[in-house]
Design an enzyme around this catalytic site. Structure first.
Site, PDB file in Angstrom:
ATOM      1  CD  GLU A  53      -3.243  -0.633   2.060  1.00  0.00           C
ATOM      2  OE1 GLU A  53      -4.398  -0.480   1.677  1.00  0.00           O
ATOM      3  OE2 GLU A  53      -2.922  -0.612   3.258  1.00  0.00           O
TER       4      GLU A  53
ATOM      5  CG  HIS B 198      -9.477   6.280   0.858  1.00  0.00           C
ATOM      6  ND1 HIS B 198      -9.363   5.942  -0.467  1.00  0.00           N
ATOM      7  CD2 HIS B 198      -8.891   5.278   1.557  1.00  0.00           C
ATOM      8  CE1 HIS B 198      -8.744   4.775  -0.557  1.00  0.00           C
ATOM      9  NE2 HIS B 198      -8.442   4.356   0.654  1.00  0.00           N
TER      10      HIS B 198
ATOM     11  NE  ARG C 283      -5.120   5.778   2.575  1.00  0.00           N
ATOM     12  CZ  ARG C 283      -5.695   4.956   3.406  1.00  0.00           C
ATOM     13  NH1 ARG C 283      -6.306   5.423   4.460  1.00  0.00           N
ATOM     14  NH2 ARG C 283      -5.686   3.671   3.186  1.00  0.00           N
TER      15      ARG C 283
ATOM     16  CG  HIS D 264     -10.757   6.913   4.777  1.00  0.00           C
ATOM     17  ND1 HIS D 264     -11.682   5.914   4.525  1.00  0.00           N
ATOM     18  CD2 HIS D 264      -9.599   6.273   5.101  1.00  0.00           C
ATOM     19  CE1 HIS D 264     -11.098   4.725   4.690  1.00  0.00           C
ATOM     20  NE2 HIS D 264      -9.842   4.924   5.063  1.00  0.00           N
TER      21      HIS D 264
ATOM     22  NE  ARG E 272      -5.972   5.729   9.335  1.00  0.00           N
ATOM     23  CZ  ARG E 272      -6.280   4.838   8.400  1.00  0.00           C
ATOM     24  NH1 ARG E 272      -5.519   3.773   8.201  1.00  0.00           N
ATOM     25  NH2 ARG E 272      -7.355   5.003   7.652  1.00  0.00           N
TER      26      ARG E 272
HETATM   27  C1  SIN Z   1      -8.148   1.003   2.212  1.00  0.00           C
HETATM   28  O1  SIN Z   1      -8.270  -0.207   2.033  1.00  0.00           O
HETATM   29  O2  SIN Z   1      -7.726   1.761   1.347  1.00  0.00           O
HETATM   30  C2  SIN Z   1      -8.570   1.582   3.522  1.00  0.00           C
HETATM   31  C3  SIN Z   1      -7.757   1.080   4.621  1.00  0.00           C
HETATM   32  C4  SIN Z   1      -7.253   2.200   5.447  1.00  0.00           C
HETATM   33  O3  SIN Z   1      -7.855   3.261   5.492  1.00  0.00           O
HETATM   34  O4  SIN Z   1      -6.207   2.043   6.054  1.00  0.00           O
END
Ligand code: SIN
Length: 540
Positions: free
Chosen positions: A121, A238, A284, A345, A380
């Site tokens: 990620e 998000h 993000r 988010h 975060r």
């Molecule tokens: C996601 O799967 O993008 C959300 C998980 C998160 O906010 O950490």
């Protein structure tokens, strides 16, 4: 039961009240059940927490290539160095133990050839994200935690109960008053300690990935009771939620980009490399603002997420929930680009707490998204929140178990029985006010803010506030009141922070000079404005 002021009744006795039934709440309750009687109180049903909707997974340094120090560095870096190091250390170092425990209790994280798979990620230097059933990680963790909670002898439940306020005696949190959502029955519940694990407040914004119950109730009730809220200006948007007229902004997990998903603008061009060397896997806040800029430049209300090149069979297996949800609005993600735009988010800010969950109000503890112990700083790191719930849920439980209130049980009950509350009232049109507030926050206090937009928002909020005064007593009305209070706290904090950092972006102060940014905003309701009665206790 003893009647209280004609309307309130004294509810069942518990040592500890846990408010909320997400990962943090359930984990705290399981731990606390070894120390006394626990009552979990949740509005709606116990399966409606924010955690249930977490798709992508849970970040934890458990793979052979990983190390807790790398996870620590990534967490602090994603938080733009505003994060508190003790909190980040606790998260990454205790995280592996909490996950192992969850596996021992029966959690089925996805495996290939008998080995756990770790996904990639944004802003993670290693593949580190465990998942369950492809994109249903929160759901699986909650399943196991609910089962585990059921096995504990000392846990009772109050589902469908809405907390109206925390109750404070002699400067200590001593319980709550609560309304039964179905019957309207009002109760006072005394306790030695209260743990708030109420999640965030995404619903304060018109576009959010959060479910309808994320209305910031914990933030608002803690604020009214005099607890300090911290860093409320840091709201994470998000980057990718579904943009569709007939669907709420459903979350499209960051792991879709981790697996190779690409962002394209209206013309079909890949644009992320222009904004950050990590392109789609930049932090993000950077991806969300890049999308915002592309949307503004092309006067479009969305960009596209393209996963078509990953192959139909793989997509259906890896993202079954997302695939099915998009199909319901006629988008086949195996063949079409998905229209996406950012949505509110996650709250990095919240009820100020130390790493043991202690807030500024004795007897009140907070964990998970409701708390701000500084672990996330200004932004975060993806998939750190489920881990946060586990680690800090346990820590808050340990503190609650060690807390010895100076007010004894009999005196607590007596003190709470003598509290008085004003006459009941009802909002004229809660739905309309809720929607107007959400639109205002999205337009003026969203991803990009200015002094002007924030001042406008504050003026509007001030004009609306008198409507939510007084003794409201139904869930819809109380939610609007809570949202209004949270909206004021976010807006005031955002106006105060005159620079841009992480998720807080001020177009009128786009930079961040010197070291003036390394400060935390704090907001506390003045004593004279606290609606919760806080009498000096008379011991009789
Ligand atoms: C996601 O799967 O993008 C959300 C998980 C998160 O906010 O950490």
């Amino acid at each position: 039961m003893t009647p209280l002021n004609q309307t309130f009744h004294l509810g069942p006795e518990a040592d500890y009240l846990v408010i909320g039934s997400g990962v943090a709440g359930l984990r705290a309750a399981i731990e606390l059940s070894q120390h006394g009687r626990v009552l979990i109180i949740t509005k709606g049903s116990r399966r409606q927490s924010n955690s249930v909707y977490a798709q992508g997974g849970v970040a934890v340094a458990l793979s052979e290539e990983d190390d807790v120090n790398l996870h620590f560095t990534d967490t602090i870096k994603a938080g733009h160095q505003l994060g508190r190091e003790d909190a980040a250390r606790a998260l990454v170092e205790e995280g592996p133990m909490r996950i192992q425990e969850l596996i021992a209790w029966g959690t089925q994280f996805d495996k290939v050839d008998g080995k756990f798979v770790f996904a990639k990620e944004g802003a993670h230097s290693r593949d580190r994200v465990l998942r369950a059933q492809g994109d249903a990680t929160g759901n699986e963790m909650i399943r196991v935690l609910l089962e585990q909670a059921k096995k504990q002898g000392h846990i009772q439940w109050f589902d469908h109960h809405f907390i109206m306020d925390l109750l404070v005696l002699d400067g200590q949190c001593c319980g709550v008053r609560v309304v039964n959502e179905a019957t309207g029955h009002l109760q006072v519940l005394p306790a030695k300690a209260v743990i708030l694990t109420t999640g965030g407040a995404g619903q304060v914004y018109a576009r959010t990935t959060n479910p309808p119950n994320a209305t910031g109730d914990g933030f608002a009730m803690a604020y009214r009771a005099g607890a300090i809220l911290e860093d409320m200006e840091f709201v994470q948007f998000h980057p990718t939620s579904l943009f569709h007229q007939s669907s709420p902004p459903f979350l499209l997990s960051e792991t879709m980009r981790g697996e190779g998903g690409l962002l394209r603008n209206r013309k079909g061009e890949l644009f992320m490399p222009k904004y950050h060397p990590s392109a789609e896997l930049a932090p993000r806040d950077i991806v969300a603002r890049a999308i915002w800029s592309e949307m503004a430049a092309s006067r479009s209300r969305h960009v596209y997420l393209d996963v078509t090149h990953l192959g139909s069979a793989y997509i259906k297996k890896r993202f079954p929930t997302i695939y099915q949800t998009c199909l319901r609005v006629d988008i086949d993600i195996t063949e079409e680009w998905i229209p996406v735009s950012p949505s509110a988010h996650y709250f990095m800010g919240g009820i100020k707490a130390n790493i043991d969950g202690e807030t500024s109000l004795p007897g009140l503890l907070a964990a998970g998204e409701a708390a701000c112990n500084g672990v996330h700083g200004a932004n975060r790191l993806a998939s750190n929140s489920l881990l946060e719930g586990l680690v800090f849920g346990v820590r808050a439980a340990h503190s609650a178990a060690q807390w010895t209130p100076t007010i004894k049980g009999k005196d607590r009950k007596h003190g709470l029985a003598n509290l008085e509350f004003g006459p009941k009232r009802t909002l004229e049109d809660a739905e309309k006010l809720r929607n107007s507030l959400r639109r205002l926050m999205w337009d003026q206090v969203g991803l990009v803010r200015t002094g002007d937009s924030l001042t406008k928002a504050l003026a509007k909020i001030s004009a609306w506030e008198p409507q939510v005064q007084g003794f409201l007593h139904t869930r819809p009305d109380l939610e609007v009141k809570n949202m209004m209070q949270v909206a004021r706290c976010i807006t005031e904090a955002a106006l105060w922070r005159e620079h841009s950092l992480g998720a807080h972006y001020r177009a009128d102060f786009p930079g961040c000079k010197g070291s003036a940014w390394k400060i935390h905003s704090q907001i506390q309701c003045p004593e004279s404005e606290r609606p919760t009665p806080t009498p000096q206790l008379k011991i009789v």
